[in-house]
Write a protein that holds these residues in place. Sequence first.
Motif, PDB file in Angstrom:
ATOM      1  N   ARG A   4     -13.823  -0.046   2.381  1.00  0.00           N
ATOM      2  CA  ARG A   4     -13.939  -1.521   2.651  1.00  0.00           C
ATOM      3  C   ARG A   4     -13.960  -1.775   3.826  1.00  0.00           C
ATOM      4  N   GLU A   5     -14.234  -2.409   4.678  1.00  0.00           N
ATOM      5  CA  GLU A   5     -14.018  -2.641   5.798  1.00  0.00           C
ATOM      6  C   GLU A   5     -12.695  -2.574   6.262  1.00  0.00           C
ATOM      7  N   LYS A   6     -13.112  -1.761   7.957  1.00  0.00           N
ATOM      8  CA  LYS A   6     -11.679  -1.901   8.450  1.00  0.00           C
ATOM      9  C   LYS A   6     -10.776  -2.440   8.795  1.00  0.00           C
ATOM     10  N   LEU A   7      -9.641  -2.722   8.859  1.00  0.00           N
ATOM     11  CA  LEU A   7      -9.002  -3.968   9.725  1.00  0.00           C
ATOM     12  C   LEU A   7      -8.260  -4.282  10.658  1.00  0.00           C
ATOM     13  N   ASN A   8      -9.236  -4.853  11.920  1.00  0.00           N
ATOM     14  CA  ASN A   8      -8.662  -5.320  12.877  1.00  0.00           C
ATOM     15  C   ASN A   8      -6.531  -5.748  12.605  1.00  0.00           C
ATOM     16  N   GLU A   9      -6.530  -6.473  12.056  1.00  0.00           N
ATOM     17  CA  GLU A   9      -5.191  -6.715  12.497  1.00  0.00           C
ATOM     18  C   GLU A   9      -4.544  -6.985  11.264  1.00  0.00           C
ATOM     19  N   ILE A  10      -3.024  -6.582  10.307  1.00  0.00           N
ATOM     20  CA  ILE A  10      -2.521  -7.309   9.372  1.00  0.00           C
ATOM     21  C   ILE A  10      -0.820  -8.101  10.127  1.00  0.00           C
ATOM     22  N   ILE A  11      -0.794  -8.928   9.353  1.00  0.00           N
ATOM     23  CA  ILE A  11       0.148  -9.631   9.784  1.00  0.00           C
ATOM     24  C   ILE A  11       1.486  -9.932   8.312  1.00  0.00           C
ATOM     25  N   PHE A  12       2.455  -9.999   8.839  1.00  0.00           N
ATOM     26  CA  PHE A  12       4.447  -9.646   8.562  1.00  0.00           C
ATOM     27  C   PHE A  12       4.983 -11.015   8.522  1.00  0.00           C
ATOM     28  N   LEU A  13       4.987 -11.354   7.469  1.00  0.00           N
ATOM     29  CA  LEU A  13       6.503 -12.273   7.710  1.00  0.00           C
ATOM     30  C   LEU A  13       8.194 -11.594   7.179  1.00  0.00           C
ATOM     31  N   VAL A  14       8.402 -12.015   8.785  1.00  0.00           N
ATOM     32  CA  VAL A  14       9.984 -11.424   8.373  1.00  0.00           C
ATOM     33  C   VAL A  14      10.655 -12.510   9.281  1.00  0.00           C
ATOM     34  N   GLU A  15      11.641 -11.937   7.679  1.00  0.00           N
ATOM     35  CA  GLU A  15      12.853 -12.977   7.493  1.00  0.00           C
ATOM     36  C   GLU A  15      14.834 -12.509   7.350  1.00  0.00           C
ATOM     37  N   GLU A  16      15.010 -13.203   8.008  1.00  0.00           N
ATOM     38  CA  GLU A  16      16.541 -12.273   8.806  1.00  0.00           C
ATOM     39  C   GLU A  16      16.894 -12.806   7.192  1.00  0.00           C
ATOM     40  N   THR A  17      17.830 -12.209   6.844  1.00  0.00           N
ATOM     41  CA  THR A  17      18.724 -12.136   5.581  1.00  0.00           C
ATOM     42  C   THR A  17      20.180 -11.677   5.291  1.00  0.00           C
ATOM     43  N   ASP A  18      21.310 -12.276   4.605  1.00  0.00           N
ATOM     44  CA  ASP A  18      22.240 -11.729   4.613  1.00  0.00           C
ATOM     45  C   ASP A  18      22.676 -10.185   5.129  1.00  0.00           C
ATOM     46  N   ASP A  19      21.809  -9.288   4.170  1.00  0.00           N
ATOM     47  CA  ASP A  19      21.909  -8.157   4.827  1.00  0.00           C
ATOM     48  C   ASP A  19      21.198  -6.952   5.782  1.00  0.00           C
ATOM     49  N   ALA A  47       5.464   1.978   6.079  1.00  0.00           N
ATOM     50  CA  ALA A  47       4.579   1.355   4.716  1.00  0.00           C
ATOM     51  C   ALA A  47       3.318   0.645   4.300  1.00  0.00           C
ATOM     52  N   VAL A  48       2.891   0.127   6.285  1.00  0.00           N
ATOM     53  CA  VAL A  48       0.829   0.601   5.935  1.00  0.00           C
ATOM     54  C   VAL A  48      -0.219   1.690   6.029  1.00  0.00           C
ATOM     55  N   GLU A  49       0.684   2.717   6.643  1.00  0.00           N
ATOM     56  CA  GLU A  49       0.643   4.192   6.751  1.00  0.00           C
ATOM     57  C   GLU A  49       0.031   4.591   5.027  1.00  0.00           C
ATOM     58  N   CYS A  50       1.470   4.082   4.145  1.00  0.00           N
ATOM     59  CA  CYS A  50       0.882   4.626   2.953  1.00  0.00           C
ATOM     60  C   CYS A  50       0.653   3.393   2.433  1.00  0.00           C
ATOM     61  N   ASP A  55      -8.627   6.241   7.534  1.00  0.00           N
ATOM     62  CA  ASP A  55      -9.844   5.338   7.976  1.00  0.00           C
ATOM     63  C   ASP A  55      -9.706   3.506   7.728  1.00  0.00           C
ATOM     64  N   GLU A  56      -9.267   3.223   6.906  1.00  0.00           N
ATOM     65  CA  GLU A  56      -9.377   1.923   6.964  1.00  0.00           C
ATOM     66  C   GLU A  56      -7.612   1.396   7.605  1.00  0.00           C
ATOM     67  N   ARG A  57      -6.858   1.554   8.131  1.00  0.00           N
ATOM     68  CA  ARG A  57      -5.642   1.008   8.567  1.00  0.00           C
ATOM     69  C   ARG A  57      -6.015  -0.102   9.790  1.00  0.00           C
TER      70      ARG A  57
END
Length: 73
Positions: A4-19, A47-50, A55-57
Motif C-alpha cells: 500500500r502507498e504510504k499515507l501522509n495524514e490521518i484524521i481523527f474525529l475527537v468527541e467529549e463524552t460524559d466519561d 492505535a495508529v502504530e498498531c 513503512d505505511e504509517r
Amino acid sequence: MQKREKLNEIIFLVEETDDGYTARALGYSIFTEADTLDELREMIKDAVECHFDEDERPRIIRLHIVKQEVLTL
C-alpha cells in the motif's frame, strides 16, 4: 502481496463524552478512548502504530476536536 502507498495524514474525529474523550479515525477502523485529552493523544499514537505497518504509517495525525454546547433562551 501488493504494497500500500504510504499515507501522509490521518484524521481523527475527537468527541467529549460524559466519561472523557473518544477518537475515531476517518476512513479507517481505528477507535480509542481516554479520560483526558493528553491520555487520548497517547492512545491515538499507539492505535495508529498498531494499525499500520511501520513503512505505511502516516506522518501526520490530525485531530478534529468537536465540542457540543447547549444554549438556552
